[in-house]
Design an enzyme around this catalytic site. Structure first.
Site, PDB file in Angstrom:
ATOM      1  N   GLU A 145      33.275  35.629  41.353  1.00 47.03           N
ATOM      2  CA  GLU A 145      31.991  35.800  42.066  1.00 47.03           C
ATOM      3  C   GLU A 145      30.863  36.049  41.076  1.00 47.03           C
ATOM      4  O   GLU A 145      29.720  35.651  41.308  1.00 47.03           O
ATOM      5  CB  GLU A 145      32.118  36.943  43.097  1.00 47.03           C
ATOM      6  CG  GLU A 145      32.951  36.505  44.295  1.00 47.03           C
ATOM      7  CD  GLU A 145      33.708  37.615  44.991  1.00 47.03           C
ATOM      8  OE1 GLU A 145      33.375  38.804  44.798  1.00 47.03           O
ATOM      9  OE2 GLU A 145      34.652  37.291  45.741  1.00 47.03           O
TER      10      GLU A 145
ATOM     11  N   ASN B 139      39.694  45.560  44.179  1.00 44.07           N
ATOM     12  CA  ASN B 139      38.311  45.201  43.871  1.00 44.07           C
ATOM     13  C   ASN B 139      37.529  45.323  45.174  1.00 44.07           C
ATOM     14  O   ASN B 139      37.646  44.471  46.050  1.00 44.07           O
ATOM     15  CB  ASN B 139      38.241  43.765  43.337  1.00 44.07           C
ATOM     16  CG  ASN B 139      36.803  43.293  43.182  1.00 44.07           C
ATOM     17  OD1 ASN B 139      35.881  44.106  43.091  1.00 44.07           O
ATOM     18  ND2 ASN B 139      36.615  41.984  43.154  1.00 44.07           N
ATOM     19  N   TRP B 140      36.756  46.397  45.269  1.00 42.94           N
ATOM     20  CA  TRP B 140      36.040  46.641  46.528  1.00 42.94           C
ATOM     21  C   TRP B 140      34.833  45.736  46.712  1.00 42.94           C
ATOM     22  O   TRP B 140      34.226  45.719  47.774  1.00 42.94           O
ATOM     23  CB  TRP B 140      35.592  48.101  46.577  1.00 42.94           C
ATOM     24  CG  TRP B 140      36.666  49.045  47.020  1.00 42.94           C
ATOM     25  CD1 TRP B 140      37.987  48.771  47.231  1.00 42.94           C
ATOM     26  CD2 TRP B 140      36.482  50.436  47.330  1.00 42.94           C
ATOM     27  NE1 TRP B 140      38.644  49.903  47.652  1.00 42.94           N
ATOM     28  CE2 TRP B 140      37.745  50.934  47.720  1.00 42.94           C
ATOM     29  CE3 TRP B 140      35.393  51.296  47.310  1.00 42.94           C
ATOM     30  CZ2 TRP B 140      37.929  52.267  48.088  1.00 42.94           C
ATOM     31  CZ3 TRP B 140      35.573  52.625  47.676  1.00 42.94           C
ATOM     32  CH2 TRP B 140      36.842  53.099  48.066  1.00 42.94           C
ATOM     33  N   LYS B 141      34.433  45.027  45.658  1.00 37.92           N
ATOM     34  CA  LYS B 141      33.227  44.190  45.716  1.00 37.92           C
ATOM     35  C   LYS B 141      32.048  45.051  46.182  1.00 37.92           C
ATOM     36  O   LYS B 141      31.995  46.227  45.847  1.00 37.92           O
ATOM     37  CB  LYS B 141      33.447  42.971  46.623  1.00 37.92           C
ATOM     38  CG  LYS B 141      34.779  42.270  46.334  1.00 37.92           C
ATOM     39  CD  LYS B 141      34.892  40.933  46.983  1.00 37.92           C
ATOM     40  CE  LYS B 141      36.318  40.434  46.899  1.00 37.92           C
ATOM     41  NZ  LYS B 141      36.419  38.994  46.859  1.00 37.92           N
TER      42      LYS B 141
ATOM     43  N   SER C  44      43.637  36.627  48.033  1.00 37.19           N
ATOM     44  CA  SER C  44      44.180  36.867  49.378  1.00 37.19           C
ATOM     45  C   SER C  44      45.572  37.485  49.340  1.00 37.19           C
ATOM     46  O   SER C  44      46.399  37.206  50.215  1.00 37.19           O
ATOM     47  CB  SER C  44      44.165  35.580  50.215  1.00 37.19           C
ATOM     48  OG  SER C  44      42.846  35.093  50.349  1.00 37.19           O
TER      49      SER C  44
ATOM     50  N   GLY D 120      41.236  42.122  46.779  1.00 35.73           N
ATOM     51  CA  GLY D 120      39.897  42.333  47.329  1.00 35.73           C
ATOM     52  C   GLY D 120      39.975  42.948  48.714  1.00 35.73           C
ATOM     53  O   GLY D 120      40.121  44.156  48.881  1.00 35.73           O
TER      54      GLY D 120
ATOM     55  N   GLU E 295      43.204  34.393  39.028  1.00 37.97           N
ATOM     56  CA  GLU E 295      42.617  34.356  40.366  1.00 37.97           C
ATOM     57  C   GLU E 295      42.134  32.941  40.680  1.00 37.97           C
ATOM     58  O   GLU E 295      41.008  32.573  40.318  1.00 37.97           O
ATOM     59  CB  GLU E 295      41.434  35.330  40.436  1.00 37.97           C
ATOM     60  CG  GLU E 295      41.826  36.776  40.247  1.00 37.97           C
ATOM     61  CD  GLU E 295      40.998  37.689  41.112  1.00 37.97           C
ATOM     62  OE1 GLU E 295      41.604  38.440  41.888  1.00 37.97           O
ATOM     63  OE2 GLU E 295      39.771  37.651  41.042  1.00 37.97           O
TER      64      GLU E 295
HETATM   65  C1  PEP Z   1      39.229  39.565  44.446  1.00 35.77           C
HETATM   66  O1  PEP Z   1      38.134  39.961  44.846  1.00 35.77           O
HETATM   67  O2  PEP Z   1      39.515  39.601  43.240  1.00 35.77           O
HETATM   68  C2  PEP Z   1      40.170  39.032  45.435  1.00 35.77           C
HETATM   69  C3  PEP Z   1      41.326  38.587  45.027  1.00 35.77           C
HETATM   70  O3  PEP Z   1      39.757  39.059  46.742  1.00 35.77           O
HETATM   71  P1  PEP Z   1      40.688  38.794  48.035  1.00 35.77           P
HETATM   72  O4  PEP Z   1      41.941  39.602  47.840  1.00 35.77           O
HETATM   73  O5  PEP Z   1      39.872  39.276  49.182  1.00 35.77           O
HETATM   74  O6  PEP Z   1      40.987  37.341  48.074  1.00 35.77           O
END
Ligand code: PEP
Length: 324
Positions: free
Chosen positions: A169, A81-83, A285, A306, A239
């Site tokens: 988010e 997930n590049w956001k 994470s 992410g 998540e």
């Molecule tokens: C995500 O955006 O779904 C996510 C898990 O982010 P990160 O891996 O940066 O915690």
């Protein structure tokens, strides 16, 4: 509040717990138990859970036949997930670099969910590889006066296969509710898209010992009205909100237990075969260091990643960890 201030709030809370909170996955387990030690007869009023939801008897499923379900029947799915990161030219190069590193690693389905404007260039970067380019959101209406929104049929025609729906988010900063998540899911499936549906508790909910109830409620509300056939095109991503972008990862045991609860809720709704076939990812994470341990767990069938998905070497190492 901004993502940064949210993260710092979580970190402060963790830090304020003294020596125990100073890091390490095992410490997190002690800090944030999934369940209250004494099972309450009801849920706290303050949480405002509707009575009418009729939560399935989760413990019955988790403790009896869920644990015998066969992980080998499910394909691992590693999704990035590049956001809101990467311009189109950066996207093309990053996907191409990632594609080179994951070439031939066909033990997992690989998806990169990119910003809408990057879809075309990311597809160019992915050409000839097994990487599928996905999107990060979709509107529930077919078309109309929804300035700034993107419909499922638009994504479909762009060659998108997967779309993330209900990311925390979106829920936190853009007022997504389980109702709109459910509507988006239905619209995406109707257009022939596959859905990565995100659920997960916030820190306060885990600390209050109601993670199980929250996961049950979200799963049930978000899937409302879907058939067992629809479910074949749905991946659920567990998540925990406190682990997203914070560097604080759920322990493998916490991730496994929470994914097992989601699977048991799905078993209660759709039966054992549907639950056994459902891919459930962990996200929060996940990185090249902790992926192998998380992905080895019975109920963890992949990852939604992410930060680490923006770095080809890190993402490829996670794909490696899913090859077993
Ligand atoms: C995500 O955006 O779904 C996510 C898990 O982010 P990160 O891996 O940066 O915690």
């Amino acid at each position: 509040s901004s993502p940064a201030s949210h993260a710092s709030r979580i970190n402060k809370k963790t830090a304020s717990r003294g020596a125990e909170g100073s890091g390490g996955a095992g410490k997190a387990a002690a800090l944030f138990p999934l369940r209250r030690s004494i099972c309450p007869s009801g849920l706290p009023d303050a949480i405002g859970l509707p009575d009418a939801i009729g939560l399935p008897d989760v413990k019955k499923f988790t403790e009896s036949w869920i644990l015998k379900m066969n992980k080998a029947k499910r394909t691992a799915v590693i999704a990035g997930n590049w956001k809101m990161n990467m311009t189109p030219s950066e996207a093309k190069k990053t996907v191409a670099d990632t594609a080179a590193l994951v070439a031939g690693k066909d033990g997992a389905k690989i998806i990169l969910c990119v910003p809408f404007v990057d879809i075309a260039s990311a597809q160019c970067g992915a050409e000839g590889s097994a990487i599928s380019i996905g999107a990060q959101n979709v509107h529930f209406a077919e078309k109309g006066a929804f300035t700034g929104e993107i419909s499922a049929s638009m994504l479909k025609e762009c060659g998108v296969e997967y779309v993330i729906i209900g990311h925390s988010e979106r829920r936190q900063y853009f007022a997504e509710t389980d109702e709109t998540v459910n509507k988006r899911t239905k619209a995406a499936l109707a257009a022939g898209l596959k859905v990565i549906l995100c659920v997960g508790e916030v820190l306060e909910q885990r600390q209050s010992g109601i993670t199980e109830e929250i996961l049950s409620m979200q799963t049930k509300l978000d899937l409302a009205g879907l058939t067992a056939d629809d479910l074949k095109n749905v991946i659920i991503a567990y998540e925990p909100v406190w682990a997203i972008g914070t560097g604080l990862t759920a322990t493998p045991e916490q991730a496994d237990e929470a994914c097992g609860i989601i699977r048991s809720v799905v078993a209660g709704l759709y039966g054992g075969a549907a639950a056994e076939g459902l891919t459930i990812q962990y996200g929060g994470s996940m990185n090249e260091k902790n992926a192998a341990e998380l992905l080895a767990k019975e109920n963890v069938d992949g990852g939604l990643i992410g930060g680490a998905s923006l770095v080809p070497e890190k993402f490829a190492a996670i794909v490696d960890a899913a090859q077993a």
